[in-house]
Design an enzyme around this catalytic site. Structure first.
Site, PDB file in Angstrom:
ATOM      1  CG  HIS A 257      39.814  33.617  53.757  1.00  0.00           C
ATOM      2  ND1 HIS A 257      40.338  32.344  53.761  1.00  0.00           N
ATOM      3  CD2 HIS A 257      40.411  34.277  54.792  1.00  0.00           C
ATOM      4  CE1 HIS A 257      41.199  32.238  54.773  1.00  0.00           C
ATOM      5  NE2 HIS A 257      41.267  33.404  55.390  1.00  0.00           N
TER       6      HIS A 257
ATOM      7  CB  SER B 272      25.994  39.861  25.025  1.00  0.00           C
ATOM      8  OG  SER B 272      25.088  38.850  24.614  1.00  0.00           O
TER       9      SER B 272
ATOM     10  CE  LYS C 209      26.572  39.706  29.781  1.00  0.00           C
ATOM     11  NZ  LYS C 209      26.839  38.889  30.927  1.00  0.00           N
TER      12      LYS C 209
ATOM     13  CD  GLU D 190      35.372  37.333  30.836  1.00  0.00           C
ATOM     14  OE1 GLU D 190      34.458  36.960  31.559  1.00  0.00           O
ATOM     15  OE2 GLU D 190      35.196  37.644  29.648  1.00  0.00           O
TER      16      GLU D 190
END
Ligand code: ARG
Length: 485
Positions: A156, A277, A283, A290
């Site tokens: 979980h 970024s 960043k 992704e």
């Protein structure tokens, strides 16, 4: 331009038809297979007395010339030629004259495309399996280094029990192994040779289909002409295998995203495979994992796309099937690239053992070990042991520490409060030693368990399997660098 099939037409086809009907913009990818199929077909025509040896030689050298023109980018593909089959055939006729017109004896574009496309699918199933095996080999080498690296195992997405990083990587590899097995089995099932099925009903020539099948490394000719020209199960098998693989890759990628986040901090992606970024200078983004996660969208979509195209098609060939290729090309290309970059990302990442250990100290990961101790050494029924352990967890929470950090004295005294009759057993048991994170991980020695030794056994047997699987990869129909076209 006159069509090879133009005999019965009075008007030239419209430019609009040419544009709509053509597949050459994408099926040119099949050129190597088309030329291989045509050369083999020509030699077969020689064997059954349709062509003489000088005609075969002329056809073969013409096809070779066309191949080198395509290879060097000198061949002009045009939409009026409709597809790769007619482009190559008309180029052949242009270059060698009338003998070229004999090549299409005893075959149809229907069995021709069935052959070319099937060879493409089979070869690429092998190329993809090979790449998965390299990925697995790298991951298993990484796993070897981390059989003692503690990390929280989760259910979980909540801390559950301590495991080692190697064990987690082996879990990834098990899913990849099934992907290789799926590719192997689709190759075995579909390695049947369709040429000689003609348009749908076979040919009146005595095509030596057995010979062609052997020449091209198939296990046998297909068994029914009508099925041969209309079947695209081989392509669907591949799309399904790649959709499953894409699902596995996306699950792995999701963990890379989580692990490289500040919240987890288990790993750092190499600068080479991370992105910045445009506005936030600090960043470091995991675009690659992704995208790997996102690619599953097109892989599932491509499977659906061809399933829908094939649904309700009457026998035998229908032009609808021309819509089979882009879905497959797209899935193959994205899978090959995905596997390559996933390999690079994992290989170049660095793991933060301290952060993983620290994470293990949150969530009372060794609580199950206390319950197991009560069962095995104190004769307490599991359900009761579960309850007692729950009380100890509550005690640890209230004193602001983790169960794995409780001292022997605290454990004995708290447990005695809960079950006074067991005091003497508690007193002589050195309970705290069993509750360290390392002891908890090492206690799981069952077959397939996380203990370092059990993990090492899994690594060794998967490695041995991967070696064997690599050795028995089927031969490619075309050894050339078919991959990046
Ligand atoms: N380009 C076609 C395809 O991909 C080749 C077969 C065409 N056959 C036909 N009878 N029109 O399906």
């Amino acid at each position: 331009m006159a069509k090879l099939w133009g005999g019965r037409f009075k008007l030239e086809s419209s430019a609009l038809l040419d544009e709509f009907n053509a597949s050459i913009t994408f099926d040119q990818k099949l050129w190597r297979y088309d030329i291989l199929g045509s050369k083999t077909h020509a030699r077969m025509l020689g064997r059954i007395g349709v062509l003489d040896s000088s005609e075969i030689a002329l056809i073969e050298s013409g096809l070779d010339k066309i191949a080198s023109e395509i290879e060097q980018g000198r061949f002009v593909f045009s939409i009026e030629q409709e597809d790769i089959h007619m482009a190559i055939e008309s180029a052949l006729i242009e270059r060698i004259g009338d003998v070229g017109k004999k090549l299409h004896t005893a075959r149809s574009r229907n069995d021709q495309v069935a052959l070319d496309f099937r060879m493409y699918v089979l070869d690429h199933s092998v190329l993809i399996a090979d790449k998965i095996l390299s990925l697995m080999t790298m991951l298993l080498a990484l796993a070897r280094k981390h059989t003692h690296t503690l990390m929280p195992g989760m259910t979980h997405l909540q801390h559950a029990q301590p495991i080692n990083l190697g064990f987690h990587l082996v879990a990834w590899c098990e899913s990849l192994r099934r992907d290789v097995e799926r590719l192997e089995s689709l190759h075995t099932r579909n390695n049947l040779m369709p040429l000689g099925s003609g348009a749908l009903a076979g040919t009146p020539y005595n095509n030596d289909r057995e010979w062609i099948s052997k020449q091209l490394g198939f296990s046998a000719p297909t068994r029914n002409a009508m099925d041969s020209v209309s079947d695209r199960d081989f392509a669907l098998d591949l799309l399904y295998a790649l959709a499953m693989l894409g699902m596995h890759i996306s699950r792995i990628a999701e963990e890379l995203v989580l692990w490289s986040s500040a919240e987890f901090g288990f790993m750092r992606l190499s600068d080479e495979y991370a992105t910045g970024s445009s506005i936030m200078p600090q960043k470091k983004n995991p675009d690659v994992p992704e995208l790997l996660r996102g690619k599953s969208g097109r892989l599932y979509g491509n499977l659906m796309r061809l399933l829908v195209v094939m649904k309700s098609l009457p026998l035998a060939y229908n032009k609808d099937t021309q819509e089979d290729k882009e879905a497959v090309f797209d899935s193959v290309d994205s899978t090959l690239l995905s596997l390559e970059i996933l390999h690079a990302v994992c290989e170049s990442a660095s793991f933060d053992k301290k952060a993983m250990l620290k994470a293990c100290q949150k969530g009372h990961l060794s609580a199950t070990d206390l319950a197991d101790f009560l069962v095995r050494e104190c004769g307490v029924p599991f359900r009761e042991a579960h309850h007692i352990t729950g009380r100890i967890v509550a005690y640890a929470e209230s004193s602001g520490c983790d169960v794995s950090e409780l001292s022997e004295r605290e454990l004995v005294s708290e447990l005695t409060k809960l079950t006074p009759s067991l005091e003497s057993t508690f007193a002589k048991s050195s309970i705290s030693k069993r509750l360290t994170l390392l002891a908890s991980m090492q206690a799981r020695t069952s077959l397939g368990g996380t203990a370092s030794k059990a993990t090492s056994t899994q690594i060794s047997s998967l490695n041995a399997w991967a070696k064997k699987a690599r050795k028995k990869l089927p031969e490619l129909k075309i050894e050339a660098k078919v991959e990046n076209e």
